[in-house]
Write a protein that holds these residues in place. Structure first.
Motif, PDB file in Angstrom:
ATOM      1  N   MET A 172       5.339   8.465  -7.083  1.00  0.00           N
ATOM      2  CA  MET A 172       5.566   7.077  -7.479  1.00  0.00           C
ATOM      3  C   MET A 172       4.218   6.425  -7.778  1.00  0.00           C
ATOM      4  O   MET A 172       3.292   6.492  -6.966  1.00  0.00           O
ATOM      5  CB  MET A 172       6.310   6.326  -6.383  1.00  0.00           C
ATOM      6  N   SER A 173       4.122   5.799  -8.936  1.00  0.00           N
ATOM      7  CA  SER A 173       2.839   5.260  -9.400  1.00  0.00           C
ATOM      8  C   SER A 173       2.458   3.950  -8.728  1.00  0.00           C
ATOM      9  O   SER A 173       1.285   3.575  -8.732  1.00  0.00           O
ATOM     10  CB  SER A 173       2.890   5.051 -10.919  1.00  0.00           C
ATOM     11  N   LYS A 181       6.894  -3.863  -8.787  1.00  0.00           N
ATOM     12  CA  LYS A 181       7.930  -3.393  -9.707  1.00  0.00           C
ATOM     13  C   LYS A 181       7.533  -2.022 -10.239  1.00  0.00           C
ATOM     14  O   LYS A 181       6.406  -1.821 -10.682  1.00  0.00           O
ATOM     15  CB  LYS A 181       8.108  -4.368 -10.868  1.00  0.00           C
ATOM     16  N   GLY A 182       8.457  -1.093 -10.167  1.00  0.00           N
ATOM     17  CA  GLY A 182       8.173   0.280 -10.556  1.00  0.00           C
ATOM     18  C   GLY A 182       7.996   1.195  -9.363  1.00  0.00           C
ATOM     19  O   GLY A 182       7.852   2.408  -9.537  1.00  0.00           O
ATOM     20  N   GLY A 183       8.040   0.621  -8.144  1.00  0.00           N
ATOM     21  CA  GLY A 183       7.758   1.437  -6.966  1.00  0.00           C
ATOM     22  C   GLY A 183       8.900   1.610  -5.991  1.00  0.00           C
ATOM     23  O   GLY A 183       8.741   2.297  -4.980  1.00  0.00           O
ATOM     24  N   ASN A 184      10.074   1.026  -6.273  1.00  0.00           N
ATOM     25  CA  ASN A 184      11.161   1.127  -5.295  1.00  0.00           C
ATOM     26  C   ASN A 184      12.218   2.155  -5.712  1.00  0.00           C
ATOM     27  O   ASN A 184      12.105   2.807  -6.758  1.00  0.00           O
ATOM     28  CB  ASN A 184      11.795  -0.251  -5.042  1.00  0.00           C
ATOM     29  N   CYS A 185      13.249   2.295  -4.896  1.00  0.00           N
ATOM     30  CA  CYS A 185      14.263   3.330  -5.125  1.00  0.00           C
ATOM     31  C   CYS A 185      15.051   3.100  -6.410  1.00  0.00           C
ATOM     32  O   CYS A 185      15.454   4.058  -7.086  1.00  0.00           O
ATOM     33  CB  CYS A 185      15.206   3.424  -3.927  1.00  0.00           C
ATOM     34  N   MET A 186      15.280   1.845  -6.773  1.00  0.00           N
ATOM     35  CA  MET A 186      15.986   1.546  -8.021  1.00  0.00           C
ATOM     36  C   MET A 186      15.136   1.938  -9.223  1.00  0.00           C
ATOM     37  O   MET A 186      15.638   2.462 -10.222  1.00  0.00           O
ATOM     38  CB  MET A 186      16.336   0.056  -8.080  1.00  0.00           C
ATOM     39  N   PHE A 225      12.943   4.298  -9.268  1.00  0.00           N
ATOM     40  CA  PHE A 225      12.930   5.756  -9.362  1.00  0.00           C
ATOM     41  C   PHE A 225      14.124   6.260 -10.168  1.00  0.00           C
ATOM     42  O   PHE A 225      13.979   7.122 -11.050  1.00  0.00           O
ATOM     43  CB  PHE A 225      12.945   6.387  -7.968  1.00  0.00           C
ATOM     44  N   VAL A 226      15.306   5.735  -9.888  1.00  0.00           N
ATOM     45  CA  VAL A 226      16.493   6.139 -10.651  1.00  0.00           C
ATOM     46  C   VAL A 226      16.293   5.816 -12.130  1.00  0.00           C
ATOM     47  O   VAL A 226      16.615   6.626 -13.013  1.00  0.00           O
ATOM     48  CB  VAL A 226      17.760   5.452 -10.107  1.00  0.00           C
ATOM     49  N   LEU A 227      15.745   4.649 -12.405  1.00  0.00           N
ATOM     50  CA  LEU A 227      15.467   4.261 -13.790  1.00  0.00           C
ATOM     51  C   LEU A 227      14.533   5.265 -14.462  1.00  0.00           C
ATOM     52  O   LEU A 227      14.755   5.674 -15.607  1.00  0.00           O
ATOM     53  CB  LEU A 227      14.845   2.863 -13.818  1.00  0.00           C
ATOM     54  N   LEU A 228      13.489   5.692 -13.764  1.00  0.00           N
ATOM     55  CA  LEU A 228      12.532   6.653 -14.318  1.00  0.00           C
ATOM     56  C   LEU A 228      13.206   7.985 -14.650  1.00  0.00           C
ATOM     57  O   LEU A 228      12.929   8.596 -15.691  1.00  0.00           O
ATOM     58  CB  LEU A 228      11.387   6.881 -13.331  1.00  0.00           C
ATOM     59  N   VAL A 229      14.083   8.438 -13.767  1.00  0.00           N
ATOM     60  CA  VAL A 229      14.793   9.701 -14.004  1.00  0.00           C
ATOM     61  C   VAL A 229      15.649   9.601 -15.263  1.00  0.00           C
ATOM     62  O   VAL A 229      15.625  10.483 -16.129  1.00  0.00           O
ATOM     63  CB  VAL A 229      15.669  10.074 -12.791  1.00  0.00           C
ATOM     64  N   LEU A 230      16.392   8.514 -15.384  1.00  0.00           N
ATOM     65  CA  LEU A 230      17.282   8.360 -16.536  1.00  0.00           C
ATOM     66  C   LEU A 230      16.488   8.202 -17.833  1.00  0.00           C
ATOM     67  O   LEU A 230      16.872   8.750 -18.876  1.00  0.00           O
ATOM     68  CB  LEU A 230      18.206   7.164 -16.319  1.00  0.00           C
ATOM     69  N   GLN A 231      15.392   7.468 -17.787  1.00  0.00           N
ATOM     70  CA  GLN A 231      14.539   7.340 -18.971  1.00  0.00           C
ATOM     71  C   GLN A 231      14.010   8.708 -19.399  1.00  0.00           C
ATOM     72  O   GLN A 231      13.968   9.033 -20.588  1.00  0.00           O
ATOM     73  CB  GLN A 231      13.374   6.391 -18.684  1.00  0.00           C
ATOM     74  N   PHE A 232      13.612   9.504 -18.425  1.00  0.00           N
ATOM     75  CA  PHE A 232      13.107  10.849 -18.702  1.00  0.00           C
ATOM     76  C   PHE A 232      14.179  11.703 -19.379  1.00  0.00           C
ATOM     77  O   PHE A 232      13.907  12.418 -20.349  1.00  0.00           O
ATOM     78  CB  PHE A 232      12.653  11.492 -17.394  1.00  0.00           C
ATOM     79  N   PHE A 233      15.407  11.620 -18.890  1.00  0.00           N
ATOM     80  CA  PHE A 233      16.501  12.395 -19.477  1.00  0.00           C
ATOM     81  C   PHE A 233      16.761  11.983 -20.924  1.00  0.00           C
ATOM     82  O   PHE A 233      16.933  12.829 -21.803  1.00  0.00           O
ATOM     83  CB  PHE A 233      17.778  12.215 -18.652  1.00  0.00           C
ATOM     84  N   VAL A 234      16.803  10.684 -21.167  1.00  0.00           N
ATOM     85  CA  VAL A 234      17.096  10.194 -22.520  1.00  0.00           C
ATOM     86  C   VAL A 234      15.958  10.550 -23.479  1.00  0.00           C
ATOM     87  O   VAL A 234      16.191  11.042 -24.587  1.00  0.00           O
ATOM     88  CB  VAL A 234      17.340   8.670 -22.508  1.00  0.00           C
ATOM     89  N   GLN A 255       0.804  -1.225   0.000  1.00  0.00           N
ATOM     90  CA  GLN A 255       0.000   0.000   0.000  1.00  0.00           C
ATOM     91  C   GLN A 255       0.839   1.278   0.000  1.00  0.00           C
ATOM     92  O   GLN A 255       0.462   2.267  -0.634  1.00  0.00           O
ATOM     93  CB  GLN A 255      -0.922   0.027   1.230  1.00  0.00           C
ATOM     94  N   ASP A 256       1.945   1.275   0.701  1.00  0.00           N
ATOM     95  CA  ASP A 256       2.718   2.505   0.896  1.00  0.00           C
ATOM     96  C   ASP A 256       3.587   2.833  -0.322  1.00  0.00           C
ATOM     97  O   ASP A 256       4.192   1.943  -0.933  1.00  0.00           O
ATOM     98  CB  ASP A 256       3.610   2.384   2.137  1.00  0.00           C
ATOM     99  N   HIS A 257       3.646   4.121  -0.628  1.00  0.00           N
ATOM    100  CA  HIS A 257       4.443   4.611  -1.749  1.00  0.00           C
ATOM    101  C   HIS A 257       5.644   5.397  -1.220  1.00  0.00           C
ATOM    102  O   HIS A 257       5.517   6.160  -0.257  1.00  0.00           O
ATOM    103  CB  HIS A 257       3.613   5.537  -2.642  1.00  0.00           C
TER     104      HIS A 257
END
Length: 209
Positions: free
Chosen positions: A150-151, A157-162, A164-173, A104-106
């Motif tokens: 965080m969605s 999958k898609g909700g942890n600290c790793m 988040f880093v992936l999302l930032v890098l995808q956004f940059f690229v 439940q927690d984000h």
């Protein structure tokens, strides 16, 4: 003599007229601006050159660095990313993490403190560069990231600290702030360690207390 001269002059006039028609019948680029015409005839507009030069001088490049914290303590491992001097992470305060409901927690996105004293020191991996038009644009991009939510809950999958880093890098690229090389280098770590970190750090909280 007159006959030859007359023919020669006539041929010269015809040649000039043909050249004149060839030039003015050639299609111009779309639009009727003077910029288009000068570029069409091989000359760069000075104003455009000057403006491009100013933009190039204002643009800045900053390092993108992956932080892997507490790698030596599997239950507490945490990932963050530093973009220039902006240290970004998705986390929860320790008091909340001790009682987290992973279904439940984000995690919450924040600008952490890269100068915090960790023991042992975090492993830092330079992933590459991010490029922005100027400092104002860089600050706006960072500010926008800090507004993200965080969605998924931390246990998905898609909700942890790793993630988040992936999302930032995808956004940059995807937005042209960085290149695929940054993502490739990150995915080497992400792919090799993801399942282990999830098991040790997150799924342990799904066990009966």
């Amino acid at each position: 003599m007159f006959h030859r001269t007359g023919i020669s002059q006539l041929l010269s006039l015809l040649s000039l007229w043909t050249a004149f028609l060839a030039v003015f019948s050639s299609p111009l680029p779309s639009g009727s601006s003077s910029v288009g015409v000068t570029q069409y005839y091989g000359r760069s507009d000075p104003m455009i050159v000057e403006q491009a030069s100013k933009i190039a001088k204002r643009s800045i490049k900053v390092d993108i660095t992956l932080f892997i914290i507490f790698e030596a303590y599997p239950k507490y491992e945490h990932w963050a990313v530093q973009v220039g001097d902006a240290y970004l992470e998705a986390s929860l305060p320790w008091e909340e993490w001790q009682h987290v409901n992973i279904h439940q927690d984000h995690l919450r996105i924040s600008k952490g403190n890269e100068k915090a004293q960790f023991s042992p020191p975090p492993r830092k991996i330079k992933l590459g560069k991010a490029k922005f038009n100027d400092e104002k644009k860089r600050d706006k991009v960072i500010a926008d990231i800090l507004k993200w939510k965080m969605s998924f809950p931390v246990g998905q999958k898609g909700g942890n600290c790793m993630d988040f880093v992936l999302l930032v890098l995808q956004f940059f690229v995807e937005n042209g702030y960085s290149n695929d090389g940054v993502m490739t280098k990150f995915m080497e770590e992400y792919g090799a360690r993801y399942d282990t970190v999830v098991k040790n750090v997150i799924l342990i909280h799904d066990q009966p207390q």
